[in-house]
Enzyme design. Structure first.
Site, mmCIF file in Angstrom:
data_model
loop_
_atom_site.group_PDB
_atom_site.id
_atom_site.type_symbol
_atom_site.label_atom_id
_atom_site.label_comp_id
_atom_site.label_asym_id
_atom_site.label_seq_id
_atom_site.Cartn_x
_atom_site.Cartn_y
_atom_site.Cartn_z
ATOM 1 N N LYS A 58 0.841 -1.210 0.000
ATOM 2 C CA LYS A 58 0.000 0.000 0.000
ATOM 3 C C LYS A 58 0.873 1.255 0.000
ATOM 4 O O LYS A 58 0.643 2.188 -0.779
ATOM 5 C CB LYS A 58 -0.921 0.012 1.222
ATOM 6 N N ASP A 101 -6.657 1.219 1.413
ATOM 7 C CA ASP A 101 -6.619 1.319 2.870
ATOM 8 C C ASP A 101 -7.964 0.861 3.428
ATOM 9 O O ASP A 101 -8.833 0.404 2.673
ATOM 10 C CB ASP A 101 -6.262 2.751 3.316
#
Ligand code: SF4
Length: 216
Positions: A124, A142
């Site tokens: 991420k 997220d």
């Protein structure tokens, strides 16, 4: 993926474009390195808190890999404590700064594998850096994006890996970088994990008006 997902994606995309035509990057930074450190600090912490801490970090020790590689881990840790997970994050900041100097000429590499090889940097974080620093299409998922994609019928919520691949298949690559910021801004304003307001919410009301399913 549900057969209605492509239609839902078009509705979601239209509402997000209307609400957030030019979504800003929520983490304050002024170059690739300061964004990388800010994203690392944002793990399990709010962006607002990170934005309070990073100015002090830069002012105290400097804002370059050279300066933070030469700073004691404990000193970094004292400053970043409000962000949580400070023992691991402080080690990661010093460690990745040293690796940038040793392997990448002191620069943040524009490469997923090289980024993900840095301490404290997962897929991420690498995706955020690749998309916002280097303009490479990426879809950092997220908790907000994961939750919204499930509620809007764009993915089944089984894993962030699945959510990433479903969103990438539903939207063209040219939209990914903007889309992930749009969803983050939308989720913070309208779509909390608990206590959402379906009556006043612009997305699920638009989905329902088209007969599309929404989840709680
Ligand atoms: S109705 Fe609830 S789940 Fe749907 S977008 Fe709005 S806040 Fe999110």
């Amino acid at each position: 993926m549900e057969p209605t997902a492509p239609k839902a994606a078009r509705v979601v995309g239209r509402v997000l474009d209307r609400l957030y035509p030019a979504p800003p990057i929520p983490l304050d930074h002024h170059d690739p390195y300061t964004l990388l450190v800010a994203v690392l600090l944002s793990a399990q912490c709010t962006d607002a808190r990170v934005n309070q801490v990073t100015p002090l970090l830069w002012a105290t020790f400097g804002d370059t890999p050279e300066q933070l590689a030469a700073t004691e881990v404990d000193a970094i840790r004292e400053i970043i404590k409000p962000c949580g997970l400070s023992p691991a994050k402080s080690r990661a900041i010093q460690g990745l700064s040293r690796i940038l100097l040793d392997l990448h000429d002191g620069k943040v590499p524009a490469d997923f594998a090289a980024l993900e090889a840095l301490p404290g940097v997962g897929h991420k974080t690498a995706s955020v850096v690749m998309s916002h620093v280097f303009g490479v299409p990426a879809m950092p998922v997220d908790t907000h994006i994961h939750r919204c994609a499930r509620r809007w019928g764009l993915s089944d919520g089984s894993s962030v890996v699945r959510t990433e691949s479903d969103l990438k298949s539903l939207f063209p690559a040219s939209r990914w970088n903007n889309l992930h910021l749009q969803i983050i801004h939308f989720a913070r304003a309208h779509c909390p994990a608990r206590g959402h307001q379906p009556q006043t919410c612009p997305i699920c009301s638009a989905l329902s008006a088209k007969g599309l399913p929404v989840s709680d």
